[in-house]
Design an enzyme around this catalytic site. Structure first.
Site, mmCIF file in Angstrom:
data_model
loop_
_atom_site.group_PDB
_atom_site.id
_atom_site.type_symbol
_atom_site.label_atom_id
_atom_site.label_comp_id
_atom_site.label_asym_id
_atom_site.label_seq_id
_atom_site.Cartn_x
_atom_site.Cartn_y
_atom_site.Cartn_z
ATOM 1 N N LYS A 171 0.805 -1.212 0.000
ATOM 2 C CA LYS A 171 0.000 0.000 0.000
ATOM 3 C C LYS A 171 0.843 1.269 0.000
ATOM 4 O O LYS A 171 0.627 2.173 -0.809
ATOM 5 C CB LYS A 171 -0.904 -0.018 1.239
ATOM 6 N N THR A 172 1.796 1.297 0.909
ATOM 7 C CA THR A 172 2.611 2.511 1.023
ATOM 8 C C THR A 172 3.378 2.768 -0.262
ATOM 9 O O THR A 172 3.529 3.898 -0.700
ATOM 10 C CB THR A 172 3.584 2.379 2.203
ATOM 11 N N ASP B 74 -4.940 8.280 3.279
ATOM 12 C CA ASP B 74 -4.463 6.967 3.724
ATOM 13 C C ASP B 74 -5.379 6.454 4.831
ATOM 14 O O ASP B 74 -5.996 7.232 5.542
ATOM 15 C CB ASP B 74 -3.026 7.135 4.254
ATOM 16 N N GLU B 75 -5.452 5.153 5.006
ATOM 17 C CA GLU B 75 -6.249 4.532 6.076
ATOM 18 C C GLU B 75 -7.685 5.057 6.084
ATOM 19 O O GLU B 75 -8.218 5.443 7.115
ATOM 20 C CB GLU B 75 -5.611 4.783 7.445
ATOM 21 N N GLN C 78 -9.349 -4.005 8.076
ATOM 22 C CA GLN C 78 -8.439 -3.554 9.123
ATOM 23 C C GLN C 78 -8.982 -2.345 9.875
ATOM 24 O O GLN C 78 -8.236 -1.591 10.486
ATOM 25 C CB GLN C 78 -7.065 -3.221 8.529
ATOM 26 N N ARG D 97 0.236 -9.623 10.830
ATOM 27 C CA ARG D 97 1.517 -8.957 11.130
ATOM 28 C C ARG D 97 2.678 -9.916 10.923
ATOM 29 O O ARG D 97 3.826 -9.505 10.845
ATOM 30 C CB ARG D 97 1.580 -8.457 12.585
#
Length: 771
Positions: free
Chosen positions: A45-46, A233-234, A267, A613
């Site tokens: 994503k980043t 973002d998010e 998420q 994670r």
DNA sequence: CGTTGGGGGGTTTTT
DNA sequence: CCCCCCAACG
């Protein structure tokens, strides 16, 4: 400026496009029009975000100052800035509109502050200030502070602000949720007080922006044409207020909005602080013609980890639906192990970590993720006795610590003679003999005269209104303040800060303190000066302190990370431990009680975040007994464990571990418990396809929300032919943790026992033996 | 004004 | 059980 359909001009200069997969590339190149990027965990994503920014800049589609990009945390903003800088060759110094929601809103608000009756020098209050202020207001309204706490009101007001509601918009019903209908009135009083103080809280930053945009369309229009591209973002974590803010800014007169939001509905774990998953679920409706790109190829975890996580999240109803896949086949299955209690859990995990280390791996590759911070304790205790290096991530923020807040209060007083909250905080810190009575007298006078506390002090010490020690101290204090202000004109800001802390007796106060933490506090004050030195002036420092200060945690040491699941979002570790997978803990009982199915689904997303994670190995644990508020309770494994697809899970027994580790732990009960759990898991596995298992699944769904203890046929339940039927009411038994007792009731595998020492408990029969 | 002990409450956390 | 806050006392 070259504008045009995406993908037209992807020449050699676009080296950053190399190595992107087709979906990632699509997300980067679709710069025109609304775009929703659904980016699963570990899908790069980043990388997509930064490449997209680099691409827009590189193609000359916009100047850096024409791009608005928002994140939630400073860390994310900083990272993005760095990475974009790397991609486009460091020429991004001017990305003035890249930052957190709050810092960007603050920037806009400083420009137009007078439109909401503030001066552009307004101060930003943190939660602590907020609560202190509300306490005063609640008192002034003669409301019982015990029954209706300031903390509760602060949460309420926050939640209203998160929804974009000004006091006038609070419905009678909502208002009723505080002090029999006084909610709205108090909210209003609070806002009035903030204006008087030339201050606003975090929620206000965005809320005032909304007010300005709504009341002054011309101003909004300016921003609309200024921001050619927007990046969020998010997005799954945005609340209503942030959503409204984004929508107003994305309104593009004429053309379609070039807004790109990136997020993952799976998420979304911040519902409890106002985030609306709905925002991401209905993006396509909000922005007609929006393009949706799903990133589903995972570059982080092995097949089994992804399989386990995907299987788990599939149990959620409310999701857009993605399926992560990876080319990283094989690897270890997700392991599940039952243990006796929290100390055993800590001991076993610590042992696993030592193994990992002795196999040539690093401690820093390991994370322990807990649901609630209280679970950290047993791990810390164990690690300390073993001397195993670890660090706790999260915890109290640097600038929330009392000594830092005190120091800031001194600096705020230095800068402003109207900052009542800061003045009140330090006027008697360290103790100067200025007590409650004096402070109340001052407040009363200040209010009556319509001036600040400091001004009131200056006036009142001229007369005999205040006598004795208080008067002398106040006079001396004011003289100190005057002197510091004068010195501040010539001295560097770090020097003046040191001088203030010294001359006010503040550092001495901690040096004299017998408190074990005082040495640490003095250390923190040194760090504060260090942090200040990174800003050119005191003003620059204070400007950033409330929104963007966080201290770097120093050089990287080889340490195990211990943190909550919430603070693990966005991180990854080769080895991840997920202890405490028990009903009531994870999923948290409180979550389910308060938010029902939505609460459960958020818990499940949290578990999903936890598992994803892990890069190489995820290990899950549940304890049979847990101490809750001092008393022991037997617990049952989390439903999340049952929801993991069996083909990706491997049940480990404690016995196996001890043999493998070659350590003889002869403490009987551990071995007992271990073999029993191994048994129950065999039983559970064989039941998975059996009618009983199916019935259990159905019951569980039906009975959702009830106390989990009431649910029949849990995985740990042993087959009917077990010894449990042999226990009878009145029988004397022995329990390894609770000692001797008498059975008072039997219910399947569960026994109610009256223990001689531990009192009445419900325990599983498998932990009990005859005497 | 500072200390002590009784009482109440007790996810998750950013800005 | 443990921590924080406040009230009552010294």
């Amino acid at each position: 400026m070259a504008r045009g359909p995406a993908g037209q001009n992807t020449g050699d200069s676009s080296a950053y496009l190399e190595g992107l997969n087709p979906e990632q590339r699509d997300a980067v190149l679709s710069t025109e029009g609304p775009l929703l990027v659904l980016a699963g965990a570990g899908t790069g994503k980043t990388r997509v975000l930064t490449c997209r920014l680099a691409h827009i800049l590189n193609q000359g589609q916009a100047y850096p100052s024409q791009i608005l990009s928002v994140t939630f945390t400073n860390k994310a903003a900083r990272e993005m800035k760095e990475r974009v800088g790397d991609l486009v060759g460091g020429a991004v110094e001017g990305m003035p509109w890249m930052g957190t929601f709050h810092s960007i809103a603050a920037k806009i608000l400083r420009i137009h502050a007078e439109l909401v009756d503030l001066k552009s020098s307004f101060t930003i209050l943190d939660t602590d200030d907020q609560i202190r202020l509300l306490k005063q207001i609640i008192k002034a309204h003669n409301i019982d502070e015990k029954r209706w706490t300031a903390r509760y009101l602060a949460n309420l007001i926050d939640s209203w602000k998160n929804k974009g509601l000004l006091p006038d918009k609070i419905s009678a019903g909502d208002s009723h949720s505080f002090a029999d209908g006084k909610g709205r009135e108090l909210y209003k009083a609070y806002q009035t007080r903030l204006t008087q103080l030339n201050a606003c809280d975090f929620g206000d930053l965005l809320l005032h922006n909304l007010t300005i945009f709504q009341n002054y369309p011309d101003i909004l229009k300016k921003y609309n044409s200024k921001f050619r591209y927007m990046l969020v973002d998010e997005y799954q974590d945005t609340n209503v207020c942030q959503y409204l803010w984004l929508r107003l800014l994305a309104q593009n007169s004429g053309g379609s909005s070039n807004i790109c939001v990136v997020g993952d509905d799976d998420q979304s774990i911040y519902g409890w602080r106002g985030a609306e998953v709905d925002n991401i679920l209905r993006f396509e409706k909000d922005f007609p013609g929006a393009k949706v790109v799903k990133l589903e190829r995972n570059y982080r975890s092995t097949e089994h980890i992804l399989g386990a996580a995907s299987g788990l999240i599939r149990a959620n109803q409310d999701r857009l639906g993605k399926t992560l896949w990876t080319e990283d086949k094989g690897g270890n299955k997700v392991s599940v192990m039952g243990v006796w209690d929290a100390p055993a859990e800590a001991r076993i995990i610590a042992g696993e970590i030592e193994n990992w280390k002795s196999n040539g791996r690093r401690y820093s590759e390991v994370a322990i993720l807990v649901r609630a911070s209280r679970q950290m304790r047993s791990f810390e205790e164990r690690f300390i006795t073993l001397g195993l290096p670890y660090k706790v991530i999260g915890g109290p923020r640097f600038f929330e610590r009392a000594e830092i807040r005190d120091a800031h209060a001194y600096l705020r007083v230095l800068k402003s003679d109207t900052d009542d909250l800061a003045f009140e905080r330090i006027v008697n810190t360290p103790k100067r003999g200025i007590g409650n009575t004096t402070i109340q007298k001052l407040q009363l006078a200040a209010r009556a005269m319509g001036v600040s506390l400091e001004t009131a002090v200056r006036e009142l010490t001229k007369t005999d209104e205040i006598r004795g020690k208080a008067r002398t101290s106040l006079k001396a204090f004011i003289l100190d303040v005057d002197r510091w202000r004068k010195e501040a004109e010539t001295l560097p800001h770090t020097d003046i800060a040191e001088r203030i802390l010294d001359e006010s007796g503040y550092t001495q106060m901690w040096k004299d303190s017998k408190d074990a933490k005082s040495a640490g506090r003095l250390e923190n004050l040194k760090e504060l000066i260090q942090a200040m030195s990174e800003f050119p002036t005191l003003d620059a420092y204070l400007e950033h302190v409330s929104l963007v200060l966080d201290v770097d945690s120093g050089p990287k040491e080889d340490e195990v990370s211990l943190m909550t699941l919430h603070s693990a979002k966005g991180l990854e570790f080769p080895l991840v431990f997920l202890p405490g997978m028990e009903e009531g803990i994870f999923p948290s009982q409180k979550s389910m009680d308060e938010n029902g199915l939505a609460g459960l689904e958020e818990e499940r997303r949290l578990a999903y975040v936890g598992i994803t994670r892990a890069r190489e190995q995820a290990k899950i644990y549940f304890a049979a007994n847990r101490q809750v508020y001092g008393s022991w309770q037997s617990s049952i494994p989390s439903r999340f464990i049952d929801e993991l697809p069996p083909q990706h899970v491997e049940v480990e027994s404690e016995t196996g571990y001890f043999e493998q580790a070659g350590r003889k732990q002869s403490s009987d009960y551990v071995m007992e418990a271990a073999s029993r759990f191994a048994d129950s898991f065999e039983a559970a596995k064989s039941q998975r396809t059996s009618p009983g298992w199916q019935r259990y699944q159905e019951n569980r769904n039906k009975n959702f929300g009830r106390a989990p203890k009431e649910i029949e046929g849990h995985a740990v339940k042993r087959p009917a032919a077990n010894k449990s039927s042999n226990f009878k009411v009145g029988e004397r038994i022995f329990h390894q943790k609770f000692g001797y007792g008498t059975v008072t009731e039997t219910n399947g595998t569960k026994l109610s026992v009256s223990f001689e020492k531990a009192g009445d408990k419900m325990v599983l029969d498998s932990f009990v033996e005859r005497t």
